[in-house]
Design an enzyme around this catalytic site. Structure first.
Site, PDB file in Angstrom:
ATOM      1  N   GLY A 228      53.166  64.726  49.418  1.00  0.00           N
ATOM      2  CA  GLY A 228      53.200  64.991  47.973  1.00  0.00           C
ATOM      3  C   GLY A 228      53.269  63.751  47.110  1.00  0.00           C
ATOM      4  N   THR A 229      53.729  63.961  45.882  1.00  0.00           N
ATOM      5  CA  THR A 229      53.880  62.864  44.924  1.00  0.00           C
ATOM      6  C   THR A 229      54.811  61.808  45.500  1.00  0.00           C
TER       7      THR A 229
ATOM      8  N   MET B 272      63.665  66.831  38.264  1.00  0.00           N
ATOM      9  CA  MET B 272      62.473  66.599  39.096  1.00  0.00           C
ATOM     10  C   MET B 272      62.779  65.479  40.075  1.00  0.00           C
TER      11      MET B 272
ATOM     12  N   HIS C  64      87.217  47.069  53.143  1.00  0.00           N
ATOM     13  CA  HIS C  64      87.216  45.872  52.295  1.00  0.00           C
ATOM     14  C   HIS C  64      86.451  44.746  52.992  1.00  0.00           C
TER      15      HIS C  64
ATOM     16  N   GLU D 157      47.716  71.930  51.597  1.00  0.00           N
ATOM     17  CA  GLU D 157      47.827  70.706  50.787  1.00  0.00           C
ATOM     18  C   GLU D 157      46.419  70.230  50.442  1.00  0.00           C
TER      19      GLU D 157
ATOM     20  N   GLY E  65      54.713  71.137  42.830  1.00  0.00           N
ATOM     21  CA  GLY E  65      55.154  69.878  42.234  1.00  0.00           C
ATOM     22  C   GLY E  65      54.778  69.705  40.771  1.00  0.00           C
TER      23      GLY E  65
ATOM     24  N   GLY F  85      59.524  54.413  33.546  1.00  0.00           N
ATOM     25  CA  GLY F  85      59.288  53.258  32.690  1.00  0.00           C
ATOM     26  C   GLY F  85      60.146  52.076  33.091  1.00  0.00           C
ATOM     27  N   LEU F  86      61.422  52.346  33.408  1.00  0.00           N
ATOM     28  CA  LEU F  86      62.321  51.232  33.717  1.00  0.00           C
ATOM     29  C   LEU F  86      62.121  50.715  35.138  1.00  0.00           C
TER      30      LEU F  86
HETATM   31  P1  FAD Z   1      55.181  67.085  44.875  1.00  0.00           P
HETATM   32  O1  FAD Z   1      55.836  65.999  45.608  1.00  0.00           O
HETATM   33  O2  FAD Z   1      54.606  66.865  43.569  1.00  0.00           O
HETATM   34  O3  FAD Z   1      54.208  67.789  45.871  1.00  0.00           O
HETATM   35  C1  FAD Z   1      53.407  68.865  45.514  1.00  0.00           C
HETATM   36  C2  FAD Z   1      52.163  68.831  46.364  1.00  0.00           C
HETATM   37  O4  FAD Z   1      51.446  70.045  46.143  1.00  0.00           O
HETATM   38  C3  FAD Z   1      51.183  67.715  45.979  1.00  0.00           C
HETATM   39  O5  FAD Z   1      50.896  66.930  47.113  1.00  0.00           O
HETATM   40  C4  FAD Z   1      49.939  68.442  45.467  1.00  0.00           C
HETATM   41  O6  FAD Z   1      48.755  67.798  45.866  1.00  0.00           O
HETATM   42  C5  FAD Z   1      50.065  69.783  46.155  1.00  0.00           C
HETATM   43  N1  FAD Z   1      49.419  70.887  45.412  1.00  0.00           N
HETATM   44  C6  FAD Z   1      49.604  71.215  44.106  1.00  0.00           C
HETATM   45  N2  FAD Z   1      48.904  72.331  43.801  1.00  0.00           N
HETATM   46  C7  FAD Z   1      48.280  72.711  44.951  1.00  0.00           C
HETATM   47  C8  FAD Z   1      47.430  73.796  45.284  1.00  0.00           C
HETATM   48  N3  FAD Z   1      47.138  74.740  44.394  1.00  0.00           N
HETATM   49  N4  FAD Z   1      46.947  73.857  46.561  1.00  0.00           N
HETATM   50  C9  FAD Z   1      47.274  72.912  47.492  1.00  0.00           C
HETATM   51  N5  FAD Z   1      48.097  71.888  47.225  1.00  0.00           N
HETATM   52  C10 FAD Z   1      48.598  71.784  45.981  1.00  0.00           C
HETATM   53  N6  FAD Z   1      62.317  61.327  42.994  1.00  0.00           N
HETATM   54  C11 FAD Z   1      63.427  60.894  43.640  1.00  0.00           C
HETATM   55  O7  FAD Z   1      64.279  61.720  44.001  1.00  0.00           O
HETATM   56  N7  FAD Z   1      63.615  59.566  43.916  1.00  0.00           N
HETATM   57  C12 FAD Z   1      62.729  58.635  43.529  1.00  0.00           C
HETATM   58  O8  FAD Z   1      62.928  57.445  43.794  1.00  0.00           O
HETATM   59  C13 FAD Z   1      61.562  59.052  42.836  1.00  0.00           C
HETATM   60  N8  FAD Z   1      60.648  58.150  42.443  1.00  0.00           N
HETATM   61  C14 FAD Z   1      59.508  58.580  41.807  1.00  0.00           C
HETATM   62  C15 FAD Z   1      58.609  57.634  41.380  1.00  0.00           C
HETATM   63  C16 FAD Z   1      57.449  58.023  40.726  1.00  0.00           C
HETATM   64  C17 FAD Z   1      56.458  56.971  40.280  1.00  0.00           C
HETATM   65  C18 FAD Z   1      57.199  59.406  40.515  1.00  0.00           C
HETATM   66  C19 FAD Z   1      55.931  59.851  39.849  1.00  0.00           C
HETATM   67  C20 FAD Z   1      58.103  60.360  40.925  1.00  0.00           C
HETATM   68  C21 FAD Z   1      59.280  59.957  41.565  1.00  0.00           C
HETATM   69  N9  FAD Z   1      60.250  60.870  41.970  1.00  0.00           N
HETATM   70  C22 FAD Z   1      61.388  60.440  42.596  1.00  0.00           C
HETATM   71  C23 FAD Z   1      60.078  62.309  41.753  1.00  0.00           C
HETATM   72  C24 FAD Z   1      59.607  62.995  43.053  1.00  0.00           C
HETATM   73  O9  FAD Z   1      58.392  62.388  43.456  1.00  0.00           O
HETATM   74  C25 FAD Z   1      59.405  64.483  42.834  1.00  0.00           C
HETATM   75  O10 FAD Z   1      60.584  65.052  42.309  1.00  0.00           O
HETATM   76  C26 FAD Z   1      59.078  65.178  44.143  1.00  0.00           C
HETATM   77  O11 FAD Z   1      57.910  64.644  44.715  1.00  0.00           O
HETATM   78  C27 FAD Z   1      58.882  66.677  43.923  1.00  0.00           C
HETATM   79  O12 FAD Z   1      58.577  67.288  45.124  1.00  0.00           O
HETATM   80  P2  FAD Z   1      57.725  68.644  45.177  1.00  0.00           P
HETATM   81  O13 FAD Z   1      57.632  68.988  46.630  1.00  0.00           O
HETATM   82  O14 FAD Z   1      58.286  69.641  44.261  1.00  0.00           O
HETATM   83  O15 FAD Z   1      56.301  68.283  44.601  1.00  0.00           O
HETATM   84  P1  NAD Z   2      61.788  60.707  31.866  1.00  0.00           P
HETATM   85  O1  NAD Z   2      61.999  62.066  31.346  1.00  0.00           O
HETATM   86  O2  NAD Z   2      62.778  60.106  32.788  1.00  0.00           O
HETATM   87  O3  NAD Z   2      61.638  59.677  30.651  1.00  0.00           O
HETATM   88  C1  NAD Z   2      60.674  59.825  29.670  1.00  0.00           C
HETATM   89  C2  NAD Z   2      61.113  59.042  28.451  1.00  0.00           C
HETATM   90  O4  NAD Z   2      60.043  59.013  27.540  1.00  0.00           O
HETATM   91  C3  NAD Z   2      62.299  59.655  27.725  1.00  0.00           C
HETATM   92  O5  NAD Z   2      63.277  58.669  27.498  1.00  0.00           O
HETATM   93  C4  NAD Z   2      61.694  60.181  26.425  1.00  0.00           C
HETATM   94  O6  NAD Z   2      62.595  60.151  25.340  1.00  0.00           O
HETATM   95  C5  NAD Z   2      60.541  59.217  26.225  1.00  0.00           C
HETATM   96  N1  NAD Z   2      59.443  59.728  25.417  1.00  0.00           N
HETATM   97  C6  NAD Z   2      58.906  60.970  25.417  1.00  0.00           C
HETATM   98  N2  NAD Z   2      57.861  61.027  24.566  1.00  0.00           N
HETATM   99  C7  NAD Z   2      57.729  59.779  24.037  1.00  0.00           C
HETATM  100  C8  NAD Z   2      56.827  59.199  23.109  1.00  0.00           C
HETATM  101  N3  NAD Z   2      55.838  59.896  22.581  1.00  0.00           N
HETATM  102  N4  NAD Z   2      56.980  57.889  22.793  1.00  0.00           N
HETATM  103  C9  NAD Z   2      57.992  57.152  23.347  1.00  0.00           C
HETATM  104  N5  NAD Z   2      58.873  57.666  24.230  1.00  0.00           N
HETATM  105  C10 NAD Z   2      58.733  58.955  24.576  1.00  0.00           C
HETATM  106  O7  NAD Z   2      60.318  60.739  32.523  1.00  0.00           O
HETATM  107  P2  NAD Z   2      59.584  59.726  33.479  1.00  0.00           P
HETATM  108  O8  NAD Z   2      60.222  58.393  33.440  1.00  0.00           O
HETATM  109  O9  NAD Z   2      58.139  59.862  33.160  1.00  0.00           O
HETATM  110  O10 NAD Z   2      59.857  60.371  34.898  1.00  0.00           O
HETATM  111  C11 NAD Z   2      59.398  61.697  35.183  1.00  0.00           C
HETATM  112  C12 NAD Z   2      60.244  62.350  36.235  1.00  0.00           C
HETATM  113  O11 NAD Z   2      60.089  61.708  37.488  1.00  0.00           O
HETATM  114  C13 NAD Z   2      61.701  62.320  35.870  1.00  0.00           C
HETATM  115  O12 NAD Z   2      62.107  63.643  35.643  1.00  0.00           O
HETATM  116  C14 NAD Z   2      62.401  61.753  37.042  1.00  0.00           C
HETATM  117  O13 NAD Z   2      63.409  62.599  37.474  1.00  0.00           O
HETATM  118  C15 NAD Z   2      61.342  61.610  38.129  1.00  0.00           C
HETATM  119  N6  NAD Z   2      61.515  60.263  38.712  1.00  0.00           N
HETATM  120  C16 NAD Z   2      62.656  59.984  39.372  1.00  0.00           C
HETATM  121  C17 NAD Z   2      62.873  58.727  39.880  1.00  0.00           C
HETATM  122  C18 NAD Z   2      64.143  58.439  40.594  1.00  0.00           C
HETATM  123  O14 NAD Z   2      64.815  59.376  40.985  1.00  0.00           O
HETATM  124  N7  NAD Z   2      64.504  57.184  40.790  1.00  0.00           N
HETATM  125  C19 NAD Z   2      61.930  57.728  39.698  1.00  0.00           C
HETATM  126  C20 NAD Z   2      60.782  58.029  39.000  1.00  0.00           C
HETATM  127  C21 NAD Z   2      60.578  59.319  38.509  1.00  0.00           C
END
Ligand code: FAD
Ligand code: NAD
Length: 468
Positions: free
Chosen positions: A44-45, A321, A447, A37, A144, A187-188
């Site tokens: 991760g993210t 994702m 209930h 990592e 990721g 966004g939401l």
């Molecule tokens: P990541 O979590 O992206 O982890 C990948 C890791 O690999 C990172 O830490 C990175 O540093 C590391 N890495 C990458 N390349 C290398 C390399 N070459 N060498 C060493 N390390 C490396 N999903 C949900 O289900 N529920 C949610 O509520 C939710 N909320 C989110 C809110 C936000 C703001 C964002 C951005 C995402 C959210 N997601 C949510 C999406 C979720 O975070 C991802 O789907 C999830 O983290 C993916 O897991 P992953 O293990 O594939 O990758």
């Molecule tokens: P998203 O794909 O959910 O939404 C992106 C939105 O941007 C879409 O509605 C798309 O039509 C719009 N868009 C694209 N290009 C545009 C432009 N040029 N101008 C205006 N609108 C545009 O992507 P996100 O919200 O960035 O989230 C990314 C990923 O992270 C998602 O795949 C989601 O699964 C994951 N995530 C999940 C959660 C959760 O599970 N609660 C929370 C946060 C993120």
């Protein structure tokens, strides 16, 4: 089990929900395991800049919103509610620290080696980590995803003017006016946080609806709900450029289909138009692994890539994702590497938007069923008629069950409710067991609970709900 030709049986690249879970399961199965990592902390993210900090701010901002107004109708009078943003941010950081530290503890407990640094393939069984060659019989890519950039709207999180989700999770003050580009999940969710904390929020969305991928009825209702919460929605609109002047950003927007441009001035702009897989600098050329058109690593059902001994899971491979999808793939890939049968049912992966109310769903949308030529019947039940939601004064939303017209098998469920993210789990389990809508309808639900709305929606599939 260890193969002494290699340093490790399994090496996992990335310690997000996919990678860290794969590493722990591999170690539990007796494999000598390391996880590389490059981040300072594990998780991760999701744990560092995604699921966890966003949910902390969603919760904190909900409390602020409740205290600022809604509690009064319950006779709870708070005379002067003040926002202490640094304290809210500190609580978020504390939650993140506890959770990322928890993964470090689990790695130690399970004897997973954390190799710190960036991993790059130099051969199918070898990666370079911080200048050192590390070999493994099997290597899992779990790198990721990161934010998709928007040309002409350059993110600089340090300046707090044009930010991505990471920047929006750490703003030092509440922006007066925030423009969110993209009306998807990020966004939401983050738009809701800042809207509740006092920003004027404008969401600019390219399509004619919010929340792509969700059922049409949910998407229509989302527009009404977020408008009612005070967000301005500019649908069918795209952003074509941004200019920074002093502490302000001026965005140029125009109708998606083309037309006259206009400008919007904002104190902060959030770019949230999707995420893309992390494969840069991974050295995939060295092992001859090509990406698909969307930049993802393709795998089979068992998560094997085309290169022998190299596997892929999580956001870097196709599919939603989502953290729980990545986690389940992490377990499955480790089991497959250990010679067991690891399976993920990609047809039943719930998705949840953690706004208030929450939006959740699992399985097919009505639109997908139509596209696939499946004859369906649906049942819908409004939260307004659910006794618990009514008692709590949470009237918004509904549950919709989609069942096969012929067999009654549940194909999908979509819901809006304060606890929809928790409610959707029962339908996911029901679907895993091949349940019919009648099975849900005749299952006794406690209930008064929000979950009774799911039972009634299932009863409505055959036209026999009790409370509407
Ligand atoms: P990541 O979590 O992206 O982890 C990948 C890791 O690999 C990172 O830490 C990175 O540093 C590391 N890495 C990458 N390349 C290398 C390399 N070459 N060498 C060493 N390390 C490396 N999903 C949900 O289900 N529920 C949610 O509520 C939710 N909320 C989110 C809110 C936000 C703001 C964002 C951005 C995402 C959210 N997601 C949510 C999406 C979720 O975070 C991802 O789907 C999830 O983290 C993916 O897991 P992953 O293990 O594939 O990758
Ligand atoms: P998203 O794909 O959910 O939404 C992106 C939105 O941007 C879409 O509605 C798309 O039509 C719009 N868009 C694209 N290009 C545009 C432009 N040029 N101008 C205006 N609108 C545009 O992507 P996100 O919200 O960035 O989230 C990314 C990923 O992270 C998602 O795949 C989601 O699964 C994951 N995530 C999940 C959660 C959760 O599970 N609660 C929370 C946060 C993120």
């Amino acid at each position: 089990m260890a193969d002494h030709k290699f340093d490790y049986d399994v090496l996992i690249i990335g310690a997000g929900p996919g990678g860290y879970v794969a590493a722990i399961r591999a170690a539990q199965l007796g494999l000598k395991t390391a996880c590389v990592e490059s981040r300072e902390t594990l998780g991760g993210t999701c744990l560092n800049v995604g699921c966890i900090p966003s949910k902390a701010l969603l919760h904190g901002s909900e409390l602020f919103d409740e205290a600022s107004g809604h509690m009064a109708k319950w006779g709870i009078k708070a005379s002067k509610v003040e926002l202490d943003l640094p304290t809210m941010m500190a609580e978020k950081t504390k939650a993140v620290g506890e959770l990322t530290g928890g993964i470090e503890f689990l790695f130690k407990k399970n004897k997973v080696d954390w190799l710190k640094g960036h991993a790059k393939f130099t051969g199918a069984n070898t990666v370079d980590v911080a200048g050192k060659a590390v070999t493994a019989k099997d290597i899992v890519i779990a790198t990721g995803s990161s934010v998709t950039p928007l040309p002409g709207v350059d993110v600089d999180n340090d300046k707090h003017l044009i930010v991505d989700s990471t920047g929006a999770l750490a703003l030092p003050k509440v922006p007066k006016k925030m423009v969110v580009i993209g009306g998807g999940v990020i966004g939401l969710e983050l738009g809701s946080v800042w809207n509740r904390l006092g920003s004027e929020v404008i969401v600019v969305e390219f399509l004619d609806q919010l929340l792509p991928g969700m059922d049409g009825d949910i998407r229509k209702e989302a527009v009404k709900i977020f408008k009612k919460q005070g967000m301005e929605l500019k649908l069918k609109t795209k952003v074509t450029g941004a200019k920074i002047k002093g502490k302000k950003v001026t965005l140029t927007v125009e109708p998606s289909a083309g037309g006259d441009a206009e400008t919007i001035e904002a104190d902060c702009v959030l770019v949230s138009i999707g995420r893309r897989p992390n494969t840069d600098g991974l050295g995939l050329d060295a092992i001859g692994l090509e990406l698909n058109k969307r930049g993802q690593i393709e795998t089979g059902h068992d998560f094997r890539t085309k290169v022998d001994g190299v596997w892929g899971i999580g956001d870097v491979v196709p599919g939603p994702m989502l953290a729980h999808k990545a986690e389940d793939e992490g377990i499955a890939v480790a089991e497959n590497i250990a010679g067991q049968t690891g399976i993920v049912n990609h047809a039943i992966i719930p998705s949840v938007v953690y706004t208030m109310p929450e939006f959740a769903g699992v399985g097919l949308t009505q639109e997908e069923a139509k596209e696939q030529g499946i004859a369906i019947k649906t049942g819908k039940f409004p939260m307004m008629a659910n006794s618990r939601a009514k008692t709590n004064r949470e009237p918004e939303g509904f549950v919709k069950i989609i069942a096969d017209a012929e067999t009654d098998k549940v194909l999908g469920a979509w819901m809006i409710a304060s606890v929809a993210g928790t409610m959707v789990a029962e339908v996911a389990i029901a679907m895993e067991f091949g349940a019919t809508s009648e099975d849900i309808a005749y299952t006794c639900h406690a209930h008064p609970t929000h979950a009774e709305a799911t039972k009634e929606a299932a009863m409505a599939v055959t036209g026999k709900p009790i409370h509407i």
